[in-house]
Motif scaffolding. Structure first.
Motif, PDB file in Angstrom:
ATOM      1  N   TRP A  32     -97.947  26.578  51.461  1.00 36.97           N
ATOM      2  CA  TRP A  32     -96.847  26.598  52.435  1.00 36.97           C
ATOM      3  C   TRP A  32     -96.234  25.210  52.525  1.00 36.97           C
ATOM      4  O   TRP A  32     -96.863  24.208  52.147  1.00 36.97           O
ATOM      5  CB  TRP A  32     -97.354  27.054  53.821  1.00 36.97           C
ATOM      6  CG  TRP A  32     -98.155  28.310  53.747  1.00 36.97           C
ATOM      7  CD1 TRP A  32     -99.512  28.433  53.860  1.00 36.97           C
ATOM      8  CD2 TRP A  32     -97.667  29.646  53.502  1.00 36.97           C
ATOM      9  NE1 TRP A  32     -99.894  29.747  53.713  1.00 36.97           N
ATOM     10  CE2 TRP A  32     -98.794  30.514  53.495  1.00 36.97           C
ATOM     11  CE3 TRP A  32     -96.389  30.183  53.310  1.00 36.97           C
ATOM     12  CZ2 TRP A  32     -98.667  31.886  53.298  1.00 36.97           C
ATOM     13  CZ3 TRP A  32     -96.281  31.561  53.104  1.00 36.97           C
ATOM     14  CH2 TRP A  32     -97.399  32.385  53.105  1.00 36.97           C
ATOM     15  N   VAL A  46     -93.576  20.676  57.224  1.00 35.97           N
ATOM     16  CA  VAL A  46     -92.290  20.235  57.781  1.00 35.97           C
ATOM     17  C   VAL A  46     -92.523  19.558  59.130  1.00 35.97           C
ATOM     18  O   VAL A  46     -93.544  19.779  59.785  1.00 35.97           O
ATOM     19  CB  VAL A  46     -91.314  21.424  57.989  1.00 35.97           C
ATOM     20  CG1 VAL A  46     -90.943  22.068  56.670  1.00 35.97           C
ATOM     21  CG2 VAL A  46     -91.882  22.463  58.959  1.00 35.97           C
ATOM     22  N   TYR A  54     -87.492  20.660  60.903  1.00 33.00           N
ATOM     23  CA  TYR A  54     -87.929  21.452  59.748  1.00 33.00           C
ATOM     24  C   TYR A  54     -87.675  20.709  58.432  1.00 33.00           C
ATOM     25  O   TYR A  54     -87.645  21.315  57.363  1.00 33.00           O
ATOM     26  CB  TYR A  54     -87.334  22.882  59.765  1.00 33.00           C
ATOM     27  CG  TYR A  54     -87.956  23.654  60.901  1.00 33.00           C
ATOM     28  CD1 TYR A  54     -89.129  24.359  60.718  1.00 33.00           C
ATOM     29  CD2 TYR A  54     -87.430  23.560  62.192  1.00 33.00           C
ATOM     30  CE1 TYR A  54     -89.760  24.985  61.778  1.00 33.00           C
ATOM     31  CE2 TYR A  54     -88.053  24.183  63.260  1.00 33.00           C
ATOM     32  CZ  TYR A  54     -89.222  24.888  63.046  1.00 33.00           C
ATOM     33  OH  TYR A  54     -89.853  25.509  64.095  1.00 33.00           O
ATOM     34  N   SER A  57     -88.749  18.606  55.338  1.00 33.39           N
ATOM     35  CA  SER A  57     -89.986  18.544  54.563  1.00 33.39           C
ATOM     36  C   SER A  57     -90.717  17.231  54.811  1.00 33.39           C
ATOM     37  O   SER A  57     -90.090  16.169  54.917  1.00 33.39           O
ATOM     38  CB  SER A  57     -89.639  18.674  53.078  1.00 33.39           C
ATOM     39  OG  SER A  57     -90.741  18.285  52.285  1.00 33.39           O
ATOM     40  N   HIS A  80     -84.965  20.882  54.138  1.00 31.63           N
ATOM     41  CA  HIS A  80     -85.558  21.542  55.307  1.00 31.63           C
ATOM     42  C   HIS A  80     -86.062  22.921  54.883  1.00 31.63           C
ATOM     43  O   HIS A  80     -85.375  23.616  54.123  1.00 31.63           O
ATOM     44  CB  HIS A  80     -84.510  21.687  56.413  1.00 31.63           C
ATOM     45  CG  HIS A  80     -83.877  20.377  56.817  1.00 31.63           C
ATOM     46  ND1 HIS A  80     -84.046  19.812  58.055  1.00 31.63           N
ATOM     47  CD2 HIS A  80     -83.081  19.516  56.128  1.00 31.63           C
ATOM     48  CE1 HIS A  80     -83.387  18.670  58.123  1.00 31.63           C
ATOM     49  NE2 HIS A  80     -82.778  18.461  56.957  1.00 31.63           N
ATOM     50  N   ILE A  81     -87.217  23.315  55.380  1.00 25.65           N
ATOM     51  CA  ILE A  81     -87.772  24.630  55.016  1.00 25.65           C
ATOM     52  C   ILE A  81     -88.046  25.424  56.291  1.00 25.65           C
ATOM     53  O   ILE A  81     -88.732  24.947  57.200  1.00 25.65           O
ATOM     54  CB  ILE A  81     -89.077  24.506  54.192  1.00 25.65           C
ATOM     55  CG1 ILE A  81     -88.830  23.678  52.925  1.00 25.65           C
ATOM     56  CG2 ILE A  81     -89.582  25.898  53.777  1.00 25.65           C
ATOM     57  CD1 ILE A  81     -89.380  22.304  52.957  1.00 25.65           C
ATOM     58  N   ILE A  82     -87.513  26.633  56.345  1.00 25.89           N
ATOM     59  CA  ILE A  82     -87.659  27.485  57.536  1.00 25.89           C
ATOM     60  C   ILE A  82     -88.102  28.893  57.130  1.00 25.89           C
ATOM     61  O   ILE A  82     -88.051  29.260  55.966  1.00 25.89           O
ATOM     62  CB  ILE A  82     -86.339  27.566  58.343  1.00 25.89           C
ATOM     63  CG1 ILE A  82     -85.176  28.000  57.439  1.00 25.89           C
ATOM     64  CG2 ILE A  82     -86.045  26.248  59.024  1.00 25.89           C
ATOM     65  CD1 ILE A  82     -83.857  28.204  58.186  1.00 25.89           C
ATOM     66  N   GLN A 125     -92.397  28.136  55.738  1.00 33.41           N
ATOM     67  CA  GLN A 125     -92.818  26.920  56.446  1.00 33.41           C
ATOM     68  C   GLN A 125     -94.303  26.989  56.815  1.00 33.41           C
ATOM     69  O   GLN A 125     -94.862  28.079  56.990  1.00 33.41           O
ATOM     70  CB  GLN A 125     -91.942  26.651  57.686  1.00 33.41           C
ATOM     71  CG  GLN A 125     -91.804  27.803  58.666  1.00 33.41           C
ATOM     72  CD  GLN A 125     -93.032  28.091  59.501  1.00 33.41           C
ATOM     73  OE1 GLN A 125     -93.752  27.168  59.874  1.00 33.41           O
ATOM     74  NE2 GLN A 125     -93.272  29.355  59.807  1.00 33.41           N
ATOM     75  N   THR A 168     -95.951  25.432  59.573  1.00 34.91           N
ATOM     76  CA  THR A 168     -96.230  24.806  60.870  1.00 34.91           C
ATOM     77  C   THR A 168     -97.360  25.495  61.622  1.00 34.91           C
ATOM     78  O   THR A 168     -97.804  24.996  62.650  1.00 34.91           O
ATOM     79  CB  THR A 168     -94.995  24.877  61.797  1.00 34.91           C
ATOM     80  OG1 THR A 168     -94.671  26.261  61.997  1.00 34.91           O
ATOM     81  CG2 THR A 168     -93.796  24.147  61.214  1.00 34.91           C
ATOM     82  N   GLU A 186     -86.409  29.312  64.485  1.00 32.30           N
ATOM     83  CA  GLU A 186     -86.576  28.076  63.700  1.00 32.30           C
ATOM     84  C   GLU A 186     -85.243  27.661  63.075  1.00 32.30           C
ATOM     85  O   GLU A 186     -84.925  26.472  62.989  1.00 32.30           O
ATOM     86  CB  GLU A 186     -87.585  28.310  62.560  1.00 32.30           C
ATOM     87  CG  GLU A 186     -89.008  28.543  63.005  1.00 32.30           C
ATOM     88  CD  GLU A 186     -89.832  29.207  61.899  1.00 32.30           C
ATOM     89  OE1 GLU A 186     -89.407  29.252  60.731  1.00 32.30           O
ATOM     90  OE2 GLU A 186     -90.930  29.692  62.221  1.00 32.30           O
ATOM     91  N   CYS A 206     -83.381  24.094  63.384  1.00 28.26           N
ATOM     92  CA  CYS A 206     -83.061  23.353  62.158  1.00 28.26           C
ATOM     93  C   CYS A 206     -81.556  23.049  62.076  1.00 28.26           C
ATOM     94  O   CYS A 206     -81.158  21.910  61.775  1.00 28.26           O
ATOM     95  CB  CYS A 206     -83.513  24.184  60.954  1.00 28.26           C
ATOM     96  SG  CYS A 206     -83.125  23.465  59.366  1.00 28.26           S
TER      97      CYS A 206
END
Ligand SMILES: Cc1cc2nc3c(=O)[nH]c(=O)nc-3n(C[C@H](O)[C@H](O)[C@H](O)COP(=O)(O)OP(=O)(O)OC[C@H]3O[C@@H](n4cnc5c(N)ncnc54)[C@H](O)[C@@H]3O)c2cc1C
Length: 416
Positions: free
Chosen positions: A293, A296, A301, A303, A310-312, A316, A318, A330, A334
């Motif tokens: 995964w 972030v 978000y 990386s 950005h990863i959503i 992700q 988290t 999210e 973001c």
């Protein structure tokens, strides 16, 4: 124009304050002559929402959404296709409104590679897109299961043709047959989803294929969410629930699941394989949480491995659930953070997200589960707000009806 110069340029135009104002008053920013460009990969609940809200909150940013499919089939409600309560057309969406109403450039293509130092993405068609900020929202990919051929043993965990295949196999199953499904070890997409599927299918079989049996092979030690509700339904429907049954392989022709709890032969076999972030995340060196995964910063978000990316959504890492409702939340956090960053500001320091899952238990009843997550400054993570946690005491027809109100709102907030 580099992002630093662009930021200075925007600041010189006074857009730092204008962008903040636009969050309260959507659409008031007028276009600058040179404009920042955000590329969004993936048009599911995460990517489509991010693209929409970037443009809803600011007309000073150009947004390109790259998604290979012209039609998106929602996994949410897709279990109701299996018992004929919904058809695929009722859970399908296109990107026309995102393009016409919000001015998002929609490109039907696949992102083959990301060149992070150059801030570009390469599309399968041969086109290269430059970005100031990149949002990656590719959902999940399935990990290998020895012997598994999804054309014979569907997962139906991405909606569309796979959903239809499983529905057709169930419709063709003889009365008195056996439906076997497997659940991977958590984390996976939609924690209650597999248990929901077992209930919906078992309920449907009772009426339509008398004498049939449902076997659930769960790699987890117990039902991981709403155990009282799903457990009671399993008892009522006579579902054979097998915990600690890790899938080791599949005979796709003979429809046998080889598991750590033994071999199980099915008339219809439904294997939900273990999952990871989408392939583009792994191949771009962004999967720095367990190699599966994307790590972030939950404030933006962005990386923790590569800047400006950005990863959503489901990809992700988290610790928030992999679910569509929270992917939509999210995406807004973001989008807001990116607009602030492009204006020379900082992300909002106390973001909150929430998750909701309605689970049909039969063709007329549903349960639900909800939780709020808040940013914890000390740990830098999103944590459940304990008093926010809620769940249905029992499935009901009222909740079944509310489920469609909830999905209508979520679908509109994402695609309309
Ligand atoms: C049966 C079931 C029931 C569910 N019920 C609920 C529920 O009640 N509540 C809830 O909140 N969630 C639910 N979910 C989970 C929810 O559907 C997912 O969590 C959600 O779809 C994740 O959104 P996403 O945008 O991250 O990924 P996706 O929706 O999978 O979208 C990803 C998109 O990215 C595209 N893509 C991937 N790679 C690339 C690439 N390289 N280039 C371009 N495009 C790419 C794909 O084509 C896809 O359209 C359920 C899921 C299932 C299976």
């Amino acid at each position: 124009m580099s992002s630093l110069n662009r930021r200075q340029f925007l600041q010189s135009l006074g857009l730092a304050s204008a962008a903040t104002a636009a969050i309260a008053f959507p659409g008031i920013i007028t276009a600058a002559t040179t404009r920042p460009h955000v590329v969004v990969i993936g048009g599911g609940f995460a990517g489509a929402t991010a693209a929409k809200y970037l443009r809803y909150w600011s007309s000073a940013v150009d947004v390109t959404l790259v998604e290979p499919n012209a039609t998106y089939y929602s996994p949410i409600l897709s279990n109701l296709v299996l018992n004929n309560q919904r058809n695929l057309g009722q859970i399908s969406f296109n990107y026309n409104t995102l393009a016409s109403k919000y001015g998002i450039k929609v490109v039907n293509d696949w992102v083959d590679a990301i060149n992070a130092p150059n801030q570009t993405v390469n599309l399968r068609s041969g086109t290269t897109l430059a970005y100031d900020r990149l949002i990656i929202a590719p959902g999940i990919q399935f990990m290998d299961v020895p012997g598994l051929d999804s054309n014979k043993v569907p997962h139906a965990w991405k909606a569309g043709a796979q959903t239809t295949l499983l529905q057709q196999q169930l419709a063709a199953m003889p009365a008195g047959g056996t439906f076997v499904m497997t659940i991977p070890a958590a984390p996976y997409r939609c924690p209650p989803g597999p248990y929901e599927r077992a209930c919906v299918v078992a309920d449907w079989l009772r009426t339509n294929k008398p004498g049939s049996k449902v076997v659930v092979l769960d790699a987890n030690a117990s039902i991981i969410v709403e155990p009282a509700i799903f457990g009671a339904a399993f008892t009522e429907y006579g579902v054979q629930y097998v915990p600690n049954a890790a899938l080791q392989g599949v005979d796709s022709d003979a429809k046998i699941a080889h598991s750590s709890a033994g071999d199980f032969k099915a008339d219809v076999l439904n294997v939900i394989p273990p999952q990871s972030a989408g392939s583009i995340v792994l191949q771009s060196g962004l999967a720095n949480v367990g190699g599966r995964w994307a790590g972030v910063n939950p404030l933006s978000y962005e990386s923790t491995a590569v800047p400006n990316i950005h990863i959503i959504g489901d990809s992700q890492g988290t610790g928030q659930p992999k679910a569509g409702h929270i992917a939509n939340a999210e995406a807004k956090v973001c989008a807001d953070a990116i607009l602030r960053l492009l204006s020379g500001g900082q992300p909002y320091a106390a973001p909150v997200t929430n998750s909701a899952c309605y689970s049909p238990i039969s063709a007329t009843t549903a349960s639900w589960l909800t939780a709020v997550y808040a940013y914890d400054q000390a740990s830098g993570t999103m944590k459940v707000v304990p008093e926010s946690f809620g769940a249905a005491a029992a499935p009901s027809a009222k909740y079944y009806s509310r489920m469609f109100d909830w999905t209508t709102n979520l679908f509109n907030d994402t695609f309309a």
